[in-house]
Design a protein around this motif. Structure first.
Motif, PDB file in Angstrom:
ATOM      1  N   ASP A 170       0.831  -1.207   0.000  1.00  0.00           N
ATOM      2  CA  ASP A 170       0.000   0.000   0.000  1.00  0.00           C
ATOM      3  C   ASP A 170       0.868   1.262   0.000  1.00  0.00           C
ATOM      4  O   ASP A 170       0.374   2.368   0.172  1.00  0.00           O
ATOM      5  CB  ASP A 170      -0.961   0.013   1.200  1.00  0.00           C
ATOM      6  N   ASP A 171       2.204   1.091  -0.196  1.00  0.00           N
ATOM      7  CA  ASP A 171       3.064   2.279  -0.253  1.00  0.00           C
ATOM      8  C   ASP A 171       4.068   2.231  -1.406  1.00  0.00           C
ATOM      9  O   ASP A 171       4.950   3.075  -1.512  1.00  0.00           O
ATOM     10  CB  ASP A 171       3.806   2.492   1.074  1.00  0.00           C
ATOM     11  N   PHE A 172       3.928   1.231  -2.294  1.00  0.00           N
ATOM     12  CA  PHE A 172       4.819   1.132  -3.451  1.00  0.00           C
ATOM     13  C   PHE A 172       4.018   0.568  -4.615  1.00  0.00           C
ATOM     14  O   PHE A 172       3.591  -0.589  -4.578  1.00  0.00           O
ATOM     15  CB  PHE A 172       6.015   0.222  -3.135  1.00  0.00           C
ATOM     16  N   PHE A 173       3.800   1.395  -5.641  1.00  0.00           N
ATOM     17  CA  PHE A 173       2.946   0.984  -6.761  1.00  0.00           C
ATOM     18  C   PHE A 173       3.692   1.078  -8.083  1.00  0.00           C
ATOM     19  O   PHE A 173       4.542   1.955  -8.270  1.00  0.00           O
ATOM     20  CB  PHE A 173       1.702   1.881  -6.837  1.00  0.00           C
ATOM     21  N   PHE A 174       3.358   0.159  -8.993  1.00  0.00           N
ATOM     22  CA  PHE A 174       3.835   0.253 -10.374  1.00  0.00           C
ATOM     23  C   PHE A 174       2.613   0.284 -11.279  1.00  0.00           C
ATOM     24  O   PHE A 174       1.802  -0.649 -11.281  1.00  0.00           O
ATOM     25  CB  PHE A 174       4.732  -0.929 -10.741  1.00  0.00           C
ATOM     26  N   LEU A 175       2.459   1.377 -12.043  1.00  0.00           N
ATOM     27  CA  LEU A 175       1.336   1.509 -12.966  1.00  0.00           C
ATOM     28  C   LEU A 175       1.859   1.274 -14.376  1.00  0.00           C
ATOM     29  O   LEU A 175       2.743   2.003 -14.856  1.00  0.00           O
ATOM     30  CB  LEU A 175       0.705   2.903 -12.864  1.00  0.00           C
ATOM     31  N   ARG A 194      -5.809  11.927  -7.287  1.00  0.00           N
ATOM     32  CA  ARG A 194      -5.791  10.608  -6.652  1.00  0.00           C
ATOM     33  C   ARG A 194      -4.889  10.518  -5.424  1.00  0.00           C
ATOM     34  O   ARG A 194      -5.299  10.029  -4.371  1.00  0.00           O
ATOM     35  CB  ARG A 194      -5.408   9.539  -7.684  1.00  0.00           C
ATOM     36  N   LEU A 195      -3.649  10.992  -5.550  1.00  0.00           N
ATOM     37  CA  LEU A 195      -2.711  10.864  -4.423  1.00  0.00           C
ATOM     38  C   LEU A 195      -3.060  11.778  -3.243  1.00  0.00           C
ATOM     39  O   LEU A 195      -2.992  11.337  -2.089  1.00  0.00           O
ATOM     40  CB  LEU A 195      -1.274  11.113  -4.899  1.00  0.00           C
ATOM     41  N   PRO A 196      -3.446  13.056  -3.474  1.00  0.00           N
ATOM     42  CA  PRO A 196      -3.864  13.873  -2.327  1.00  0.00           C
ATOM     43  C   PRO A 196      -5.032  13.257  -1.563  1.00  0.00           C
ATOM     44  O   PRO A 196      -5.083  13.328  -0.334  1.00  0.00           O
ATOM     45  CB  PRO A 196      -4.263  15.212  -2.970  1.00  0.00           C
ATOM     46  N   LEU A 197      -5.955  12.619  -2.287  1.00  0.00           N
ATOM     47  CA  LEU A 197      -7.098  11.970  -1.627  1.00  0.00           C
ATOM     48  C   LEU A 197      -6.655  10.715  -0.882  1.00  0.00           C
ATOM     49  O   LEU A 197      -7.050  10.476   0.252  1.00  0.00           O
ATOM     50  CB  LEU A 197      -8.164  11.592  -2.669  1.00  0.00           C
ATOM     51  N   TYR A 198      -5.786   9.923  -1.527  1.00  0.00           N
ATOM     52  CA  TYR A 198      -5.359   8.633  -0.960  1.00  0.00           C
ATOM     53  C   TYR A 198      -4.575   8.813   0.340  1.00  0.00           C
ATOM     54  O   TYR A 198      -4.746   8.071   1.300  1.00  0.00           O
ATOM     55  CB  TYR A 198      -4.511   7.886  -1.989  1.00  0.00           C
ATOM     56  N   LYS A 199      -3.705   9.822   0.370  1.00  0.00           N
ATOM     57  CA  LYS A 199      -2.832  10.014   1.533  1.00  0.00           C
ATOM     58  C   LYS A 199      -3.140  11.282   2.328  1.00  0.00           C
ATOM     59  O   LYS A 199      -2.428  11.608   3.283  1.00  0.00           O
ATOM     60  CB  LYS A 199      -1.361  10.060   1.086  1.00  0.00           C
ATOM     61  N   ASN A 200      -4.201  12.011   1.945  1.00  0.00           N
ATOM     62  CA  ASN A 200      -4.555  13.266   2.610  1.00  0.00           C
ATOM     63  C   ASN A 200      -3.353  14.221   2.647  1.00  0.00           C
ATOM     64  O   ASN A 200      -2.939  14.701   3.702  1.00  0.00           O
ATOM     65  CB  ASN A 200      -5.072  13.002   4.038  1.00  0.00           C
ATOM     66  N   LYS A 201      -2.790  14.457   1.460  1.00  0.00           N
ATOM     67  CA  LYS A 201      -1.591  15.276   1.334  1.00  0.00           C
ATOM     68  C   LYS A 201      -1.848  16.491   0.447  1.00  0.00           C
ATOM     69  O   LYS A 201      -2.786  16.504  -0.353  1.00  0.00           O
ATOM     70  CB  LYS A 201      -0.439  14.458   0.732  1.00  0.00           C
ATOM     71  N   ALA A 349      11.706   8.897  -1.162  1.00  0.00           N
ATOM     72  CA  ALA A 349      10.328   8.863  -0.659  1.00  0.00           C
ATOM     73  C   ALA A 349      10.260   8.397   0.786  1.00  0.00           C
ATOM     74  O   ALA A 349      10.928   7.444   1.175  1.00  0.00           O
ATOM     75  CB  ALA A 349       9.481   7.940  -1.532  1.00  0.00           C
ATOM     76  N   LYS A 350       9.415   9.076   1.578  1.00  0.00           N
ATOM     77  CA  LYS A 350       9.207   8.694   2.981  1.00  0.00           C
ATOM     78  C   LYS A 350       7.970   7.815   3.149  1.00  0.00           C
ATOM     79  O   LYS A 350       7.943   6.943   4.003  1.00  0.00           O
ATOM     80  CB  LYS A 350       9.066   9.954   3.845  1.00  0.00           C
ATOM     81  N   GLU A 351       6.918   8.075   2.366  1.00  0.00           N
ATOM     82  CA  GLU A 351       5.641   7.396   2.620  1.00  0.00           C
ATOM     83  C   GLU A 351       5.087   6.605   1.435  1.00  0.00           C
ATOM     84  O   GLU A 351       4.365   5.636   1.631  1.00  0.00           O
ATOM     85  CB  GLU A 351       4.579   8.423   3.059  1.00  0.00           C
ATOM     86  N   LEU A 352       5.403   7.033   0.211  1.00  0.00           N
ATOM     87  CA  LEU A 352       4.762   6.403  -0.949  1.00  0.00           C
ATOM     88  C   LEU A 352       5.610   6.601  -2.206  1.00  0.00           C
ATOM     89  O   LEU A 352       6.126   7.690  -2.444  1.00  0.00           O
ATOM     90  CB  LEU A 352       3.371   7.030  -1.169  1.00  0.00           C
ATOM     91  N   VAL A 353       5.731   5.534  -3.000  1.00  0.00           N
ATOM     92  CA  VAL A 353       6.408   5.589  -4.304  1.00  0.00           C
ATOM     93  C   VAL A 353       5.435   5.108  -5.370  1.00  0.00           C
ATOM     94  O   VAL A 353       4.784   4.074  -5.201  1.00  0.00           O
ATOM     95  CB  VAL A 353       7.666   4.690  -4.330  1.00  0.00           C
ATOM     96  N   VAL A 354       5.338   5.870  -6.482  1.00  0.00           N
ATOM     97  CA  VAL A 354       4.547   5.430  -7.634  1.00  0.00           C
ATOM     98  C   VAL A 354       5.451   5.469  -8.866  1.00  0.00           C
ATOM     99  O   VAL A 354       5.928   6.537  -9.259  1.00  0.00           O
ATOM    100  CB  VAL A 354       3.314   6.329  -7.874  1.00  0.00           C
ATOM    101  N   LEU A 355       5.716   4.301  -9.452  1.00  0.00           N
ATOM    102  CA  LEU A 355       6.453   4.203 -10.710  1.00  0.00           C
ATOM    103  C   LEU A 355       5.441   4.020 -11.831  1.00  0.00           C
ATOM    104  O   LEU A 355       4.498   3.237 -11.699  1.00  0.00           O
ATOM    105  CB  LEU A 355       7.422   3.022 -10.692  1.00  0.00           C
ATOM    106  N   ILE A 356       5.640   4.741 -12.945  1.00  0.00           N
ATOM    107  CA  ILE A 356       4.711   4.637 -14.070  1.00  0.00           C
ATOM    108  C   ILE A 356       5.509   4.376 -15.339  1.00  0.00           C
ATOM    109  O   ILE A 356       6.440   5.133 -15.652  1.00  0.00           O
ATOM    110  CB  ILE A 356       3.905   5.945 -14.268  1.00  0.00           C
ATOM    111  N   GLY A 357       5.173   3.315 -16.053  1.00  0.00           N
ATOM    112  CA  GLY A 357       5.897   3.031 -17.282  1.00  0.00           C
ATOM    113  C   GLY A 357       5.770   1.577 -17.672  1.00  0.00           C
ATOM    114  O   GLY A 357       4.706   0.970 -17.513  1.00  0.00           O
TER     115      GLY A 357
END
Length: 391
Positions: A170-175, A194-201, A349-357
């Motif tokens: 829930d803190d490392f995603f590959f799209l 999406r990310l501001p909603l997901y992590k309230n950031k 990253a401290k809380e979440l990583v999203v890789l896209i590719g």
């Protein structure tokens, strides 16, 4: 020399050393190569850390220009000097630092040898370690973050040449996406919604897009242009100021790209534009500071020191940490797809990583362990000095 990856205890060791040195009445100085790295060190160590330039009192002298005031003739007053983020320290700066270390002073160097090398010349951290001339402590066991967290474990996996694992995380995603146009739209949607909603950031302050290259559709330059329009669109109350092809807007996230010792802002410092006045040509940026926030005033002739920083290159991100990191990994960036670049991006990253590719591009980066060769002879000269007989 203390070296190790994220979560292996470098900070804990520095704090313990500080306590031991204090108990023994030793005077300790802390420093790091950049303002943001010094700020992080101050927060984690619980005592003031300076940039190396500030520690060495780099300033202007009448008739001589800028120079380091701390030298062999006027060394630092300390029993111990601790330098963090050594991977970012280049050869000329290290030379000036060593000149200012007094005889009998302990020097503790801390860094991660698997990160990208310094922007400037040399490969000081790796050379010191490979010379075998200086005691090195290598930290390998991961202590930080729970077993469930994938950021640290995936960073270490990448470093060992293995693909990152995202299943059940829930803190490392590959799209998975191969079309650059679709990746661009996906990044816009992730950062704005999406990310501001997901992590309230906060969409601007807490999310940092990193990219391996400046050019291409999903390079730093085009990402910044699109993210500015998405996250800080024009409005009647938002003053704007043009500088070449870039429009700076009230509220924009910007980065200083050159060391400016008079303003005390340094290459890589990120802030927000809080004031623009086109009549007097003034623009004000609020930067995070060790003591809170600090405003820095620019006139129109100084705007070439600033760039938009909704997206920044992985190289420019060194020494920083962000709650959320978003990174496109595509074959269009083939020339920059390297293991240490991917590793450096993940460890920001401290809380979440999203890789896209694409998995193909990710595999290229993981397999490519070719570290840029830098011819310095520092390691050989250190080894010779430590053992002149060659034994």
């Amino acid at each position: 020399m203390i070296t190790g990856g994220p979560g292996t205890g470098k900070t804990t060791i520095v704090k313990t050393l500080l306590e031991l040195f204090r108990q023994n009445g030793l005077e300790v100085l802390l420093a790091a190569p950049t303002g943001r790295a010094a700020k992080r060190l101050t927060e984690t160590a619980g005592m003031e850390a300076k940039t190396i330039h500030r520690l060495l009192e780099y300033s202007q002298t009448e008739g001589q220009g800028f120079s380091f005031q701390r030298t062999e003739e006027r060394p630092l007053k300390a029993h111990v000097v601790i330098i963090d983020e050594m991977s970012m320290v280049d050869l000329p700066l290290f030379y000036h630092l060593l000149k200012a270390i007094p005889g009998g002073c302990k020097l503790v160097l801390v860094g991660d040898m698997d990160q990208l090398p310094s922007v400037g010349p040399g490969n000081v951290l790796r050379d010191i370690i490979s010379s075998g001339a200086i005691p090195v402590v290598r930290l390998k066991e991961i202590f930080r973050q729970s077993e469930k967290s994938r950021i640290v474990s995936n960073a270490h996996a990448v470093n060992r040449g293995k693909m990152p694992q995202t299943k059940g995380s829930d803190d490392f995603f590959f799209l998975s996406e191969s079309d650059p146009e679709k990746i661009l739209h996906l990044i816009m949607d992730l950062c704005s919604r999406r990310l501001p909603l997901y992590k309230n950031k906060d969409a601007i302050d807490d999310i940092q897009v990193l990219a391996p290259m400046r050019r291409t559709l999903i390079g730093v330059d085009n990402l910044n242009k699109n993210l500015q329009e998405k996250l800080n669109p024009p409005a009647p109350h938002k003053t704007e100021m043009k500088s070449g092809a870039v429009t700076f807007r009230l509220g924009d996230k910007v980065m200083q790209i050159r060391n400016n010792y008079q303003k005390e802002v340094f290459n890589g410092d990120i802030g927000r534009i809080t004031y623009i006045n086109n009549d007097d040509g003034e623009l004000v940026v609020m930067y995070p500071d060790v003591s809170g926030q600090r405003e820095v005033v620019y006139d129109q002739t100084e705007l070439d020191e600033l760039v938009l920083s909704y997206a920044v290159s992985v190289h420019k991100s060194q020494g920083s940490e962000y709650p959320i990191v978003v990174l496109p990994v595509v074959t269009q960036h083939y020339i920059m797809l390297q293991r240490n670049l991917l590793y450096t991006a993940i460890t920001r990253a401290k809380e979440l990583v999203v890789l896209i590719g694409t998995k193909k591009a990710l595999a290229i980066a993981v397999r490519n362990n070719k570290v840029e060769t830098r011819y310095t002879r520092l390691a050989a000269r250190l080894a010779e000095a430590a053992d002149p007989t060659g034994g």
